[in-house]
Scaffold this motif. Structure first.
Motif, PDB file in Angstrom:
ATOM      1  N   GLY A 224       0.859  -1.172   0.000  1.00 38.39           N
ATOM      2  CA  GLY A 224       0.000   0.000   0.000  1.00 38.39           C
ATOM      3  C   GLY A 224       0.891   1.216   0.000  1.00 38.39           C
ATOM      4  O   GLY A 224       2.061   1.118  -0.347  1.00 38.39           O
ATOM      5  N   GLY A 225       0.382   2.356   0.357  1.00 36.51           N
ATOM      6  CA  GLY A 225       1.214   3.529   0.379  1.00 36.51           C
ATOM      7  C   GLY A 225       1.250   4.212  -0.968  1.00 36.51           C
ATOM      8  O   GLY A 225       1.501   5.404  -1.043  1.00 36.51           O
ATOM      9  N   GLU A 226       0.957   3.483  -2.032  1.00 36.82           N
ATOM     10  CA  GLU A 226       0.900   4.201  -3.295  1.00 36.82           C
ATOM     11  C   GLU A 226      -0.443   4.896  -3.384  1.00 36.82           C
ATOM     12  O   GLU A 226      -1.435   4.465  -2.796  1.00 36.82           O
ATOM     13  N   ARG A 227      -0.446   5.982  -4.101  1.00 30.29           N
ATOM     14  CA  ARG A 227      -1.685   6.732  -4.210  1.00 30.29           C
ATOM     15  C   ARG A 227      -2.703   5.967  -5.040  1.00 30.29           C
ATOM     16  O   ARG A 227      -2.347   5.344  -6.026  1.00 30.29           O
ATOM     17  N   PRO A 228      -3.958   6.038  -4.640  1.00 31.19           N
ATOM     18  CA  PRO A 228      -4.994   5.469  -5.492  1.00 31.19           C
ATOM     19  C   PRO A 228      -5.007   6.256  -6.794  1.00 31.19           C
ATOM     20  O   PRO A 228      -4.950   7.485  -6.763  1.00 31.19           O
TER      21      PRO A 228
ATOM     22  N   ASP B  48      -9.365   7.505   5.341  1.00 25.87           N
ATOM     23  CA  ASP B  48      -8.692   6.206   5.458  1.00 25.87           C
ATOM     24  C   ASP B  48      -7.548   6.100   4.462  1.00 25.87           C
ATOM     25  O   ASP B  48      -6.448   5.669   4.791  1.00 25.87           O
ATOM     26  N   LYS B  49      -7.829   6.486   3.217  1.00 26.47           N
ATOM     27  CA  LYS B  49      -6.798   6.433   2.185  1.00 26.47           C
ATOM     28  C   LYS B  49      -5.637   7.335   2.534  1.00 26.47           C
ATOM     29  O   LYS B  49      -4.472   6.961   2.423  1.00 26.47           O
ATOM     30  N   ALA B  50      -5.976   8.559   2.965  1.00 28.73           N
ATOM     31  CA  ALA B  50      -4.923   9.532   3.277  1.00 28.73           C
ATOM     32  C   ALA B  50      -4.052   9.038   4.424  1.00 28.73           C
ATOM     33  O   ALA B  50      -2.821   9.077   4.348  1.00 28.73           O
ATOM     34  N   VAL B  51      -4.689   8.556   5.480  1.00 36.82           N
ATOM     35  CA  VAL B  51      -3.933   8.083   6.640  1.00 36.82           C
ATOM     36  C   VAL B  51      -3.063   6.890   6.246  1.00 36.82           C
ATOM     37  O   VAL B  51      -1.932   6.749   6.717  1.00 36.82           O
ATOM     38  N   GLY B  52      -3.584   6.055   5.339  1.00 37.73           N
ATOM     39  CA  GLY B  52      -2.830   4.890   4.889  1.00 37.73           C
ATOM     40  C   GLY B  52      -1.558   5.222   4.139  1.00 37.73           C
ATOM     41  O   GLY B  52      -0.660   4.394   4.034  1.00 37.73           O
ATOM     42  N   THR B  53      -1.466   6.424   3.604  1.00 32.72           N
ATOM     43  CA  THR B  53      -0.264   6.795   2.860  1.00 32.72           C
ATOM     44  C   THR B  53       0.787   7.480   3.729  1.00 32.72           C
ATOM     45  O   THR B  53       1.879   7.776   3.261  1.00 32.72           O
TER      46      THR B  53
END
Ligand SMILES: [Zn+2]
Lengths: 203, 79
Positions: free
Chosen positions: A110-114, A140-145
């Protein structure tokens, strides 16, 4: 069994550390269950800052509680019990995260941008729950990056609502460093939400 | 104080950690700059939204495994 402890606890008044520690040492299962249910959610979130999957975070939390069971006899009360437990968690999660980063290619963690743009209903969708769900997804997406140190700080401060002193103690960082990490994390999450906010004409 | 400097100080302001000389400059900039007022609003809305995210708990299996481990550890201890 000390029913008194649970009555003392109630929903808002969590029992003070000495009561909890005595309960754990004497094998009071109600006290242990109370702690498990009160702290595990936050611990799962914090663990997720360092490891790559939710399942892995759950194992970190499990290992942490097993370590707490073994070591509660040595707890000396130099910090709060919660800080002590969280410090064990952070050490456990970091070690596991380092192991994972040696065995899993970074690009798959993960860590790559959607690459897609936010879901269609950026504007004009039903109000309320659906929009909240959209914001939740973006966050969620932002925190995941976020890098793990930033993620750990924003998790404890903003998602769990802990004070900066306790966060510094849990993560062994200075107040100034804590603030820098928190600010970068918040600014990054805000940036992810900016298009959403701007599309709605402000917050 | 310019807009970039303002943006860098929002967390310090919210933590009440601005020194006596920066604080009035920060507030003065916000009063005069609509862009930064908007940014500030989005920043605090983001913090609020972060606090409202639902948090999943432990799976029932892990929970009951831990309760069992606690019970076993307690029964091993000499009373
Ligand atoms: Zn400005």
């Amino acid at each position: 069994m000390s029913e008194g402890v649970v009555r003392l606890g109630g929903v808002t008044d969590f029992p003070p550390d000495p009561v909890i520690v005595a309960g754990l040492r004497s094998g009071d299962e109600e006290v242990f269950a109370l702690l498990l249910d009160e702290w595990s959610r936050g611990m799962l979130r914090l663990a997720r800052s360092y490891v790559s999957t939710a399942a892995s975070a759950e194992e970190v939390v499990q290992d942490t509680w097993l370590a707490v069971i073994r070591a509660v006899g040595t707890f000396e009360g130099r910090s709060s019990l919660r800080t002590w437990v969280y410090r064990i968690l952070v050490n456990t999660a970091r070690r596991r995260g380092e192991r994972e980063s040696r065995t899993i290619p970074v690009s798959s963690v993960g860590g790559e941008r959607p690459d897609g743009v936010p879901p269609e209903r950026a504007e004009g969708g039903p109000e309320g729950a659906a929009l909240a769900g959209e914001v939740r997804e973006l966050i969620d997406k932002a925190v995941g990056t976020l890098p793990s140190r930033q993620r750990a700080v924003i998790t404890l401060r903003d998602m769990e609502g802990y004070g900066s002193d306790e966060v510094c103690e849990i993560l062994s960082i200075s107040p100034a460093n804590q603030r820098v990490l928190l600010h970068r994390a918040r600014a990054a999450v805000r940036d992810h939400l900016a298009a959403y906010y701007d599309g709605k004409g402000g917050p | 104080m310019n807009c970039d400097e303002f943006a860098e100080l929002v967390t310090a302001y919210l933590d009440d950690a601005l020194d006596d000389s920066s604080r009035p400059l920060f507030l003065d900039h916000m009063a005069r700059c609509s862009g930064c007022t908007g940014y500030y609003g989005q920043f605090t809305s983001t913090i609020t939204a972060l606090g409202e995210l639902p948090a999943p708990g432990l799976s029932p299996q892990t929970r009951s495994h831990l309760l069992t481990a606690f019970r076993e550890a307690s029964s091993e201890k000499p009373e």
